[in-house]
Design a protein around this motif. Structure first.
Motif, PDB file in Angstrom:
ATOM      1  N   ASP A 195     -10.484  -1.752 -11.101  1.00  0.00           N
ATOM      2  CA  ASP A 195     -10.780  -2.668 -10.002  1.00  0.00           C
ATOM      3  C   ASP A 195     -10.502  -1.996  -8.663  1.00  0.00           C
ATOM      4  O   ASP A 195     -10.179  -0.798  -8.592  1.00  0.00           O
ATOM      5  CB  ASP A 195     -10.002  -3.974 -10.160  1.00  0.00           C
ATOM      6  N   ALA A 196     -10.591  -2.762  -7.584  1.00  0.00           N
ATOM      7  CA  ALA A 196     -10.428  -2.211  -6.234  1.00  0.00           C
ATOM      8  C   ALA A 196      -9.029  -1.669  -5.998  1.00  0.00           C
ATOM      9  O   ALA A 196      -8.832  -0.813  -5.129  1.00  0.00           O
ATOM     10  CB  ALA A 196     -10.765  -3.281  -5.196  1.00  0.00           C
ATOM     11  N   ASP A 197      -8.057  -2.158  -6.751  1.00  0.00           N
ATOM     12  CA  ASP A 197      -6.673  -1.688  -6.593  1.00  0.00           C
ATOM     13  C   ASP A 197      -6.330  -0.550  -7.553  1.00  0.00           C
ATOM     14  O   ASP A 197      -5.170  -0.127  -7.624  1.00  0.00           O
ATOM     15  CB  ASP A 197      -5.709  -2.854  -6.836  1.00  0.00           C
ATOM     16  N   GLY A 198      -7.310  -0.080  -8.297  1.00  0.00           N
ATOM     17  CA  GLY A 198      -7.066   1.011  -9.232  1.00  0.00           C
ATOM     18  C   GLY A 198      -6.500   0.571 -10.566  1.00  0.00           C
ATOM     19  O   GLY A 198      -6.110   1.417 -11.382  1.00  0.00           O
ATOM     20  N   GLU A 199      -6.449  -0.737 -10.814  1.00  0.00           N
ATOM     21  CA  GLU A 199      -5.947  -1.237 -12.093  1.00  0.00           C
ATOM     22  C   GLU A 199      -7.071  -1.253 -13.123  1.00  0.00           C
ATOM     23  O   GLU A 199      -8.242  -1.455 -12.792  1.00  0.00           O
ATOM     24  CB  GLU A 199      -5.379  -2.652 -11.918  1.00  0.00           C
TER      25      GLU A 199
END
Length: 360
Positions: A75-79
């Motif tokens: 996702d956008a947070d790198g998760e």
């Protein structure tokens, strides 16, 4: 099933392509919270747990590192993005191989082992098995091991088979050196590309190594996969490198050193991942019995084409087989997924083997 699906989801959601430490700590903490086993997380990041007693030991083996995710898997947070659809769990590492790490954790927790039962999840499998090698150097030496890499879909779609052998990989480089000269006077130099192509001809004429493991024929392969040489269109090349991909079989290697008979040519080995062959037919049959009891289909002993940590263990003296949920083509893809029903099947197989092997 709910507990296994939840545990698998938790593991798959933890990023572990650059740093396996969070995933390793999760596994170690879970084992400490849910078992009374002796749990260690060594200096390399490997998680190893032991319970039961006996003269012989059986290990349930996996790894918690993964290859880098596709951009669609974060996702956008790198998760990591994890989704469940139609009894399949999607996400990086679901098939290779956190689903079967979860299955081994639950089987380890629940089994009443016939001997010493060991759980091991290694780091660095995707980097050539560095975690497994380090553990072996530190004394990790089970008598037997069930490695949870993929073995489903080899004999028939959806059937979880028992792999009794797999190929290894030796990657090497042929280096041809010559002498530069102006291309208008080729006789003034020594063409490294010509020497390299002479070496390629030697490789093309080599026979592929072959062997037999528990009645199964195995054939290796040798292929030129890259070539790099020359510096300009009007210069006789003074250096050329050729990459060789060799798939090895137990006890055999192609005689690639023959290329060094050519003037100016040398050969070096860059990577040598060992093959695996199970040397104990009774153990292989016992695991096949457990796999047969766990499913309606009729599994078989099969051979895998890919190298795994089982190669390092076998090289060190452990009799190994491979039983896992991943099917050919599922791992390392942008839509990587695993069947939760097959992961549950693997859990049943692991627990049954742990409670029946070593045999009396």
């Amino acid at each position: 099933m709910d507990a296994l699906a939840s545990l698998t989801r938790d593991l798959v959601s933890i990023p572990s392509h650059d740093d396996e430490s969070t995933a390793g700590e999760y596994i170690a903490s879970w084992l400490r919270d849910h078992t009374d086993a002796r749990v260690t997380r060594d200096d390399h990041g490997n998680v190893i747990a032991r319970k039961g007693r006996g003269d012989e030991s059986l290990a349930l083996v996996g790894h918690h590192d993964v290859v880098p995710p596709d951009e669609s898997q974060v996702d956008a947070d790198g998760e990591y993005i994890v989704e469940e659809r139609e009894d399949r769990l999607y996400g990086r590492g679901a098939a290779d191989m956190k689903g079967c790490v979860a299955a081994a954790m639950l089987a380890f927790r629940d089994a009443d082992p016939a001997g010493e039962l060991v759980f091991a999840s290694f780091v660095g499998e995707e980097q050539g098995g560095v975690g497994c090698q380090a553990a072996i150097e530190d004394g990790f030496a089970p008598d037997y091991a069930v490695v949870g890499e993929g073995s489903t879909g080899y004999s028939a779609p959806g059937t979880t088979d028992v792999a009794v052998a797999h190929k290894g990989r030796r990657g090497s480089t042929i280096v041809a050196e010559g002498a530069a000269a102006h291309a208008s006077e080729p006789e003034a130099g020594a063409n490294a590309i010509y020497r390299a192509t002479d070496a390629v001809d030697v490789v093309r004429d080599l026979d592929f190594p072959e062997t037999s493991v528990l009645g199964h024929e195995m054939s290796g392969s040798v292929a030129i996969t890259e070539i790099d040489g020359g510096s300009a269109w009007n210069v006789i090349p003074e250096r050329c490198e050729v990459t060789v991909d060799e798939r090895t079989v137990p006890g055999e290697r192609a005689p690639l050193d023959r290329v060094e008979a050519i003037e100016g040519v040398t050969w070096r080995v860059d990577q040598d991942l060992p093959p695996m062959a199970c040397g104990d037919a009774d153990f292989a049959d016992a695991v096949l019995d457990a796999a047969t009891a766990a499913q309606a289909a009729t599994p078989e002993h099969v051979v895998k084409p890919h190298a795994t940590d089982a190669g390092w263990l076998a090289q060190a003296g452990t009799d190994c087989v491979i039983v896992g949920a991943a099917e050919p083509g599922e791992a390392h893809t942008a839509d990587e997924s695993v069947s939760l029903a097959v992961v549950e099947r693997c859990r049943d197989i692991y627990e049954a083997v742990a409670e029946s092997w070593p045999s009396e």
